[in-house]
Motif scaffolding. Structure first.
Motif: not given
Length: 205
Positions: A66-71
């Motif tokens: 959703s347009y956010h950076d995750v790891v």
């Protein structure tokens, strides 16, 4: 705050712009910059740059939700203590967010919120992202990213638990002794105690 409470590469990671087009491999199928090197602490780079410039380095891959950076948790937990951060399952993989995500004010019925930004959380965690945990460490010092510190806490906790269980055992044994006192030795028999005293005949015989 201990020197290892926050690793030297973390703030750089959180401020890095990901998913830009690689200037060298922009035309290639995997030319978007979604990799980060923990050893170089530089800019994001693509799959092909990794092969050529960061072959033997510690590299993590950043993903988008959703347009956010995750790891992925499986990648980041090898290098950071991520305890206290809310995780999510996205596309069958457990991930956590790099930075806080703006959210309208939480409703009154929300049970769990991020200590730093107030975002509503699904579970009873303290932080919504790596970024908010970083702020929490700097502000309060009552959390850490250090895996060494985490291991020390685990060992201390285990030792404390073992100490408590030993104490409980001793208390249990003590209480059992109170409940079941040792049987006193039998008193000497009356015959032996009254030896030498003549027995009188009962009245009226």
């Amino acid at each position: 705050m201990g020197t290892m409470a926050v690793p030297p590469w973390l703030e750089s990671l959180l401020s890095t712009a990901f998913f830009t087009v690689c200037t060298t491999h922009g035309d290639a199928a995997r030319g978007e910059c979604n990799m980060y090197c923990l050893d170089c602490k530089g800019d994001a780079f693509c799959f092909y740059c990794r092969s050529s410039k960061h072959k033997d380095h510690q590299v993590i891959q950043i993903r988008r939700s959703s347009y956010h950076d995750v790891v992925r948790v499986t990648e980041i937990q090898k290098v950071l203590d991520i305890s206290g951060i809310q995780t999510y399952v996205i596309n069958s993989a457990r991930v956590l967010f790099l930075n806080e995500r703006p959210q309208p004010k939480s409703g009154k019925g929300v049970a769990h919120i991020c200590e730093i930004c107030g975002r509503s959380l699904l579970d009873p965690f303290r932080f919504c992202s790596l970024g908010c945990k970083l702020v929490g460490i700097k502000r309060n010092g009552n959390a850490s990213f250090s895996l060494e510190a985490k291991n020390e806490v685990v060992v201390m906790d285990r030792t404390r638990r073992e100490g408590i269980s030993k104490e409980e055992e001793e208390l249990r044994e003590g209480s059992q002794q109170d409940i079941y006192p040792p049987t006193p030795p039998p008193p000497p028999s009356s015959a032996r105690r009254r030896k030498g005293i003549p027995h009188r005949a009962p009245f009226g015989s």
